[in-house]
Motif scaffolding. Structure first.
Motif, PDB file in Angstrom:
ATOM      1  N   THR A  96       0.819  -1.213   0.000  1.00 19.75           N
ATOM      2  CA  THR A  96       0.000   0.000   0.000  1.00 19.75           C
ATOM      3  C   THR A  96       0.853   1.263   0.000  1.00 19.75           C
ATOM      4  O   THR A  96       0.632   2.178  -0.781  1.00 19.75           O
ATOM      5  CB  THR A  96      -0.946   0.003   1.217  1.00 19.75           C
ATOM      6  N   ILE A 137      -4.099  -0.016  -2.440  1.00 17.98           N
ATOM      7  CA  ILE A 137      -4.676   0.127  -1.105  1.00 17.98           C
ATOM      8  C   ILE A 137      -5.320  -1.174  -0.656  1.00 17.98           C
ATOM      9  O   ILE A 137      -6.259  -1.656  -1.279  1.00 17.98           O
ATOM     10  CB  ILE A 137      -5.724   1.247  -1.091  1.00 17.98           C
ATOM     11  N   LEU A 192      -7.251  -2.895   2.519  1.00 14.71           N
ATOM     12  CA  LEU A 192      -7.889  -2.731   3.831  1.00 14.71           C
ATOM     13  C   LEU A 192      -8.121  -4.105   4.442  1.00 14.71           C
ATOM     14  O   LEU A 192      -8.817  -4.236   5.431  1.00 14.71           O
ATOM     15  CB  LEU A 192      -9.221  -1.997   3.685  1.00 14.71           C
ATOM     16  N   GLY A 239      -8.885  -0.275 -10.193  1.00 11.96           N
ATOM     17  CA  GLY A 239      -8.303   0.992  -9.764  1.00 11.96           C
ATOM     18  C   GLY A 239      -8.198   0.971  -8.253  1.00 11.96           C
ATOM     19  O   GLY A 239      -8.751   0.097  -7.599  1.00 11.96           O
ATOM     20  N   LEU A 260      -9.519   2.396  -5.772  1.00 10.58           N
ATOM     21  CA  LEU A 260     -10.692   2.341  -4.931  1.00 10.58           C
ATOM     22  C   LEU A 260     -11.352   0.970  -4.925  1.00 10.58           C
ATOM     23  O   LEU A 260     -11.822   0.499  -3.892  1.00 10.58           O
ATOM     24  CB  LEU A 260     -11.681   3.354  -5.472  1.00 10.58           C
ATOM     25  N   ALA A 305      -9.535  -1.307  -2.688  1.00  6.29           N
ATOM     26  CA  ALA A 305      -9.834  -0.980  -1.300  1.00  6.29           C
ATOM     27  C   ALA A 305     -11.168  -1.610  -0.906  1.00  6.29           C
ATOM     28  O   ALA A 305     -11.304  -2.210   0.157  1.00  6.29           O
ATOM     29  CB  ALA A 305      -9.884   0.533  -1.108  1.00  6.29           C
ATOM     30  N   PHE A 320      -3.989  -0.854   9.021  1.00  5.36           N
ATOM     31  CA  PHE A 320      -4.047   0.321   8.148  1.00  5.36           C
ATOM     32  C   PHE A 320      -3.761   1.594   8.949  1.00  5.36           C
ATOM     33  O   PHE A 320      -2.952   2.435   8.536  1.00  5.36           O
ATOM     34  CB  PHE A 320      -5.431   0.396   7.490  1.00  5.36           C
ATOM     35  N   MET A 353      -0.165   1.858   9.784  1.00  5.45           N
ATOM     36  CA  MET A 353       0.656   2.287   8.660  1.00  5.45           C
ATOM     37  C   MET A 353       0.590   3.803   8.466  1.00  5.45           C
ATOM     38  O   MET A 353       1.614   4.460   8.289  1.00  5.45           O
ATOM     39  CB  MET A 353       0.196   1.586   7.384  1.00  5.45           C
ATOM     40  N   VAL A 400       3.384   6.319   5.952  1.00 13.00           N
ATOM     41  CA  VAL A 400       3.153   5.596   4.714  1.00 13.00           C
ATOM     42  C   VAL A 400       4.457   5.566   3.928  1.00 13.00           C
ATOM     43  O   VAL A 400       5.169   6.561   3.851  1.00 13.00           O
ATOM     44  CB  VAL A 400       2.036   6.284   3.898  1.00 13.00           C
ATOM     45  N   PHE A 439     -16.879   4.346   2.974  1.00 14.07           N
ATOM     46  CA  PHE A 439     -16.823   3.128   3.768  1.00 14.07           C
ATOM     47  C   PHE A 439     -17.609   3.282   5.075  1.00 14.07           C
ATOM     48  O   PHE A 439     -17.888   2.303   5.744  1.00 14.07           O
ATOM     49  CB  PHE A 439     -15.373   2.756   4.077  1.00 14.07           C
ATOM     50  N   VAL A 499      -5.911   9.330  -3.238  1.00 16.98           N
ATOM     51  CA  VAL A 499      -6.955   8.352  -2.869  1.00 16.98           C
ATOM     52  C   VAL A 499      -6.721   7.769  -1.481  1.00 16.98           C
ATOM     53  O   VAL A 499      -7.649   7.595  -0.701  1.00 16.98           O
ATOM     54  CB  VAL A 499      -6.983   7.182  -3.878  1.00 16.98           C
ATOM     55  N   SER A 510      -9.167   0.693 -14.753  1.00 21.91           N
ATOM     56  CA  SER A 510      -7.875   1.332 -14.882  1.00 21.91           C
ATOM     57  C   SER A 510      -6.894   0.236 -15.197  1.00 21.91           C
ATOM     58  O   SER A 510      -6.696  -0.683 -14.427  1.00 21.91           O
ATOM     59  CB  SER A 510      -7.505   2.053 -13.597  1.00 21.91           C
TER      60      SER A 510
END
Lengths: 335, 290, 236
Positions: free
Chosen positions: A66, A72, A74, A124, A126, A129, A264, A267, A272, B37, B91, B288
């Motif tokens: 990540t 990403i 989770l 992508g 998102l 995630a 998460f 991190m 990050v 979320f 993001v 993507s």
């Protein structure tokens, strides 16, 4: 020379050159600091520190995929769970020794990570995630399922026993556990550090920041991303293995959605895309909830959330970033 | 055969809940390209607010509409206070803020209202079996309510000036500013609406699953699945997807995997859609490939 | 009487580097001012500066009222419509919805009458009324963009290269409509155009930009007649 060698992205300052004696002194000091708790802490606090080291290792795994590679996740708690169960099953059903389970755990987690990495390629940031978030929520349910109850022990989970220290070492099992966590983590941190500061690390960051340019330069982005996932899962899985023996117990509800979220948060707060940050992340994940829990059962969650958002707003590069900037200021002040 | 019919009808009833939450997710996704979320946690909080009003003796429907209004305000406030400051961040930051929001709202709910499971009343009760015992009064009533909400939302976006402006702001914020639309407020409005829709879903599902602070986590997963199945950039698709997932879940639960793996069904749908057809059934291609 | 649009000492840029270095220019009430210059001279940035899409310093007045530093949506509400590069139509929405959005801030009762006027000026848009804007041809999209902007009932219309990427015949058609707009609506126009010939025919004032500075300013007719300017700057 491969394509990645030619990329001259200003990703890291060159490390300030230290004299050989300075470096050895640093290593010795670090070693002393790492080993001192063996004699300074009594067993409960030593256990907590052991868990912090283990969590740091898990955060490191997450950071590779990540932080450094920008995919990403989770749901890294899932890999942690797989590692823990791999070790627990081998030890309790087949009477393997702990050390022997580690390669198996690493390989299994690596393969699963590789497998998750494939669909992730097409998603992508998102979507990945979202998928891993769902994975994190679903994990305990999968672990409880009847069809694998024979191996996993179902809701009850599995009990195991900490390995005894080798006879020539005058250590208690708790102290030996700390040493094992330290050994495995140090090896992983060193390997990760080598990986990140080299060609592969530059390639990982290039695919994160400039995917199109990286691809145009001939990097095999798909391979990089899936491999990053595999390595990441492997490291977090090893942390899971360590935790299984440290706690001497695995059960589905120890690997809830909250675990993934904790990793998460660790991190982000630690830093990050920072190796050192993962260490802070581990300490944070273990100790902050303990402190907060003194206030109320729900408090850790609320405080966690507040800290997470505060870091994102005020210190997006985490604790490690803060230290880096302080160090830079000190260097400027005393040339 | 009766069993099958019942499973389908029950699936449609829960599907309505999923559809509502899917729609809430898609609305925020369309406007900001983020997935909230914390949508489930926010809905749970709303439901607890309704619960405390009802406990205090306020008539159900008064509490129902008051909760919708309060949820709207909370949603809009979250956008202004939390999302606005990071709107140009990467993001990872957004995902982080959403996770932070989830932690805060979810745990604050537990903190305030406690973790014991609570009964939540349904306004739809009947002693007589409906449709030959095929469907409970609550299933029928909650389906009617979610359908009404979805139609109202549809009419709002299709046929009102404000709805059009919100769509314009979501599609093309730069051009929207040029015609005088206050884009920032449209986003806040969208968040408010999403929170209000989530609140309705929470209040409709609480009598079935009982009220506790983690009530919506599983439902959020199904809503993800529904939104992805329908196409995450297509509100009508998301609604259809939500209903489809509801039926699918019930059938799978009854005949294939049993109830212990319900969440895994949602995960399987999510992965399946993303691998086979990432744009969903009705969405534009947003893959993507890098 | 003050000019409709007055800019004094206007600078603007993206990030640290300024693109415009102190421009002074005007658009008369009901007049057409053309901004000419090569690629990268700062024409588009000038339009963006006027409608608040980039950071600026200096003075900008619309009908005597300062608009510098205000938000784009507030400037639009004061009666300034902008057809940006890339047209700024809502591709996903229908022609009708684009029309409605054009008149979004208006509360008067003449919107429908203005729709009809647009149908008269752009008959093709009426035929495409329920179609998605994204499915229109380039020329139709440009017409839609202009119609959308005019529906604001602006006092000033900013046009960024309305001829860009269009076939010569379509360009002729659009400029013919613009002449009509000029005569019938009384809206002031600030026009950025690569095709200097066309622009100078339509405009009454013109400014020539070079790397963010105005190098020539004057009545459009004079610029058109000036052999030296024509050769060295306008290239025809």
């Amino acid at each position: 020379m491969s394509a990645t060698d030619r990329i001259a992205l200003p990703l890291r300052r060159p490390a300030t050159a230290l004299a050989a004696w300075q470096r050895s002194a640093l290593v010795l000091a670090g070693l002393a600091a790492a080993l001192a708790p063996l004699w300074l802490l009594e067993s409960f606090h030593l256990f907590q520190l052991t868990m912090a080291v283990i969590m740091a290792l898990a955060v490191l795994g997450l950071n590779i995929v990540t932080g450094y590679n920008g995919q990403i996740s989770l749901g890294h708690g899932a890999f942690f769970a797989v590692g823990a169960y791999a070790t627990a099953i081998l030890m309790s059903h087949l009477d393997w020794s702990f050390w022997a389970t580690l390669p198996v755990s690493a390989v299994v987690c690596g393969l699963i990570g590789y497998g998750v990495g494939f669909p992730a390629l097409r998603l992508g940031g998102l979507y990945l995630a979202l998928t891993t978030f769902s994975l994190a929520v679903a994990v305990p349910q999968i672990l409880k399922h009847k069809s694998i109850e024979g191996w996993t022990g179902g809701v009850q989970g599995l009990f195991l026993v900490k390995p005894d220290p080798p006879a020539f070492l005058p250590l208690t099992p708790d102290q030996w556990m700390y040493c094992m966590a330290l050994i495995v983590s140090s090896v992983c941190f060193l390997l990760a550090w080598n990986l990140i500061r080299g060609r592969i690390g530059r390639a990982l960051m290039a695919t994160r920041d400039h995917p199109i340019a990286a691809e145009a330069m001939g990097m095999d982005i798909a391979a990089l991303k899936t491999q990053a996932f595999a390595v990441s899962a492997m490291i977090t899985g090893l942390a899971g293995s360590l935790s299984a023996v440290a706690v001497e117990y695995v059960a589905p509800d120890s690997f809830s959605f909250a675990l993934s979220i904790n990793l998460f948060v660790g991190m982000v707060v630690g830093g990050v895309a920072s190796i050192l940050g993962s260490l802070f992340g581990g300490l944070f994940v273990l100790f902050v909830p303990n402190i907060a829990e003194a206030i109320s059962k729900a408090a850790p969650g609320v405080i966690y959330g507040v800290i997470l958002i505060a870091f994102l707003f005020l210190l997006p590069d985490g604790f490690a970033g803060l230290l880096r900037r302080l160090a830079a200021r000190l260097r400027r002040a005393s040339p | 055969m009766d069993g099958l019919a019942h499973q389908i009808v029950a699936g449609i009833a829960t599907g309505g809940i999923y559809a509502a939450v899917s729609l809430a997710l898609v609305m925020i996704y369309q406007a900001t390209h983020h997935v909230n979320f914390a949508q489930g946690e926010m809905a749970t909080l709303s439901t607890f607010i309704a619960w405390s009003m009802i406990e205090a003796g306020i008539p159900y429907w008064v509490a129902f509409f008051a909760t919708i209004a309060i949820s709207f305000v909370i949603g809009a406030a979250v956008e202004r206070l939390l999302m606005r400051p990071v709107q140009n961040a990467p993001v990872l930051t957004h995902v982080g803020v959403f996770i932070g929001l989830l932690l805060i709202v979810g745990n604050a709910t537990g903190w305030i209202f406690g973790y014991t499971t609570k009964l939540f009343p349904t306004p739809f009760e009947s002693d007589k079996p409906l449709l030959g015992g095929l469907v409970s009064a609550h299933e029928l009533g909650s389906t009617a309510v979610t359908l009404a909400v979805l139609s109202l939302v549809y009419l709002f976006f299709r046929h009102t000036r404000l709805g059009l402006a919100m769509r314009a702001a979501a599609y093309n914020p730069r051009s929207a500013r040029l015609v005088g639309i206050r884009v920032g407020w449209m986003l806040a409005l969208g968040w408010g609406l999403a929170a209000a829709i989530g609140a309705v879903a929470g209040m409709m599902v609480a009598p079935v699953v009982f009220l506790d602070p983690t009530m919506m986590l599983g439902i959020l997963l199904y809503a993800f699945a529904g939104a992805l199945l329908g196409g995450i950039d297509n509100p009508s698709g998301a609604v259809i997807g939500g209903f489809a997932v509801g039926v699918l879940e019930n059938l799978a639960g009854a005949y294939v995997v049993g109830t212990e793996l319900k969440l895994t069904v949602a995960l399987a749908i999510i992965i399946g859609v993303l691998v086979v057809k990432p744009s969903g059934l009705f969405g534009r291609v947003v893959m993507s490939r890098v | 009487m003050p000019a409709l649009l007055e800019a004094k000492g206007l600078t603007a840029g993206y990030g640290a580097a300024p693109v415009l270095h102190g421009l002074d220019f005007e658009v008369e009430e009901g007049g057409v001012t053309a901004l000419l210059g090569a690629n990268g001279a700062g024409k588009t940035t000038t339009l963006r500066a006027v409608c608040g899409m980039v950071r600026t310093t200096g003075e900008i007045r619309l009908g005597g009222q300062s608009i510098a530093g205000r938000a784009t949506e507030d400037i639009a509400r004061l009666g300034l419509a902008h057809v940006p590069d890339g047209r700024g139509t809502f591709m996903e929405l229908t022609v009708e919805e684009n029309f409605r959005l054009g008149a979004y801030v208006r509360r008067d009762r003449e919107v429908q009458a203005d729709f009809e006027r647009m149908w008269e000026w752009f008959p093709r848009l009426r035929q495409r009324w329920r179609q998605q804007a994204g499915t229109l041809s380039g020329g139709e999209q440009q017409m839609l963009a202009i119609a959308r902007a005019l529906l604001l009932r602006p006092r000033l219309l900013l046009l960024d290269e309305p001829s860009f990427g269009l076939a010569p015949l379509i360009v002729q058609e659009i400029f013919a409509i613009m002449r009509r707009i000029r005569e019938e609506s009384g809206v002031g126009i600030l026009l950025v155009e690569q095709n200097a010939n066309l622009a100078l025919e339509l405009a009454d004032r013109a400014y020539l930009l070079e790397t963010g500075r105005i190098v020539v300013a004057g009545p459009a007719a004079e610029l058109r007649e000036d052999e030296a300017i024509r050769r060295s700057y306008l290239g025809y």
